[in-house]
Design an enzyme around this catalytic site. Sequence first.
Site, short mmCIF file in Angstrom:
data_model
loop_
_atom_site.label_atom_id
_atom_site.label_comp_id
_atom_site.label_asym_id
_atom_site.label_seq_id
_atom_site.Cartn_x
_atom_site.Cartn_y
_atom_site.Cartn_z
N CYS A 141 -3.40 7.26 5.30
CA CYS A 141 -3.53 7.03 3.97
C CYS A 141 -4.68 7.26 3.21
O CYS A 141 -4.78 7.32 1.90
CB CYS A 141 -3.09 5.47 3.65
N GLU B 91 0.86 -1.18 0.15
CA GLU B 91 -0.03 -0.08 0.11
C GLU B 91 0.97 1.05 0.08
O GLU B 91 1.69 1.43 0.87
CB GLU B 91 -0.93 0.06 1.12
#
Length: 519
Positions: A306, A269
Amino acid sequence: MTESTPTPATKPTVAQPAVVQPDAAQPDAVQGRSPRTGAPVGDPMAGSTEADLDRVVAAARAAAPAWAARSGPERAEVLEAVADALDAARAELVAVADAETALGEPRLAGEVGRTSGQLRMFAGLLRDGAHVGAVLSPADPALGRPDVRRMLHPIGVVAVFAASNFPFAFSVAGGDTASAWAAGCPVVVKAHEAHPATSLAVARVVHAALSAAGAPEDLLGLVAGRAAGGPLVTHPGIAAVGFTGSLAGGRALFDLAAGRPDPIPFFGELGSVNPVVVLPGAAAERAEELAAGYLGSLTLGTGQFCTNPGLLFVPEGTKLLDAIATQARTATGGPMLSERIRDAYEDGTSARAGRELARGAAAEGAWAVAPVVWHVDLAEFVAHAAELAEETFGPAGLVVTYADEDALLAALDRLPGSLTGSVHAVEADHPLAARVGAALRPRVGRLIHNGWPTGVAVCWAMHHGGPWPATTTPGHTSVGGTALERWLVPTAYQDCPDALLPPELRNANPLGVPRRTQP
């Protein structure tokens, strides 16, 4: 500061001695520091050598067969024991983490709960049994088809890279580790440089819990130091990698995983701007509410998520832009997690100074930063999309004003991959909302209606992934029930005697797992 942790039943599997004093012979020692003062926190943690990696990975490999052989319900009991131990040690763990991260005790206490909740969620999945993906195609002589049965098995030892911004939920006992354990895989975690004392404290709690539950302690190994990252990915005993971090760092490790003599899966990620689109009806009816919600999401945790809403599209000619500017000027930013992250934020915001709409204030603290909101119109955004659609990690976001709906849709069609995409609409906006959702869907892993992207529910249906550069593998998630699928690989059994089949594929189905059977 001295670590405050429960007395461990056994020493955690860490590289070298757990704590060393840095000197010329130990250049890669990891020292935690307070984001509030910049002062050292606790003792430094030794950087891992090649011999350390060999020892820790070998121990994890030795633990793998027995762990993989346990049934889902048996592994579930161990995961729940670890969850209980983390909850019991919450106060001690939060104190250590707050000193190293300055994220605040309320946020960190909730994150410990999220971490234990993930473990319990996977325990529930293991008892359900569907994760093994059992499929039966019985023999059909008329078609010349043999008896074929298929299920998923653990891939092997998983390397996990802890994230800076989640010292519990994406760290030593976080989602990657929990899902790998659930899949039947031991884990070797590379501790993040921003919170080594927290990593050690969690490892001690976990090792004690594993021992008390009768599970191999080497289901969790811990290594440290920037120099250990590449060798961990390329170590021949590692079968897969989970990573949460920067685009540059993740891409470098991704290339190492692909360049091995035996390439392995790398589930990274990396970066995400998480576009949010406000439609005209919503902007007209809910301007103040939307402005407050946007700044609240943008500055939550000093923007160190994020899922931060880094890109906001709003219609021209409404009072929403002014409301956002007003909210931004009253916003206060806290300390970043590390000096390096603070410096990167300052460099990124300085590069866009000419487009600034409004700036807030920085709280007191060594690494504190001020929230910033920029503004461009849609034409300028399209002309400079490669630059303006890049993530700035922290409490900074770009507002893009649009006048034409078709031009907006064309711009959305050019966005990079993101973890999330959000649409704010009232009922009158629904025809356009459908078109915007259709434009965003191929570019995001989660579509959100009338909400903000920060906050990722830990549930069976959650998908926390997305097309590049959000992740390296858009078909997989790092949060939610299907996260354990990253660490499973299929085997098909053809014409095998019933007694030689795994229990999940035997005729009697003694474990009672859900199965699909071909007619």
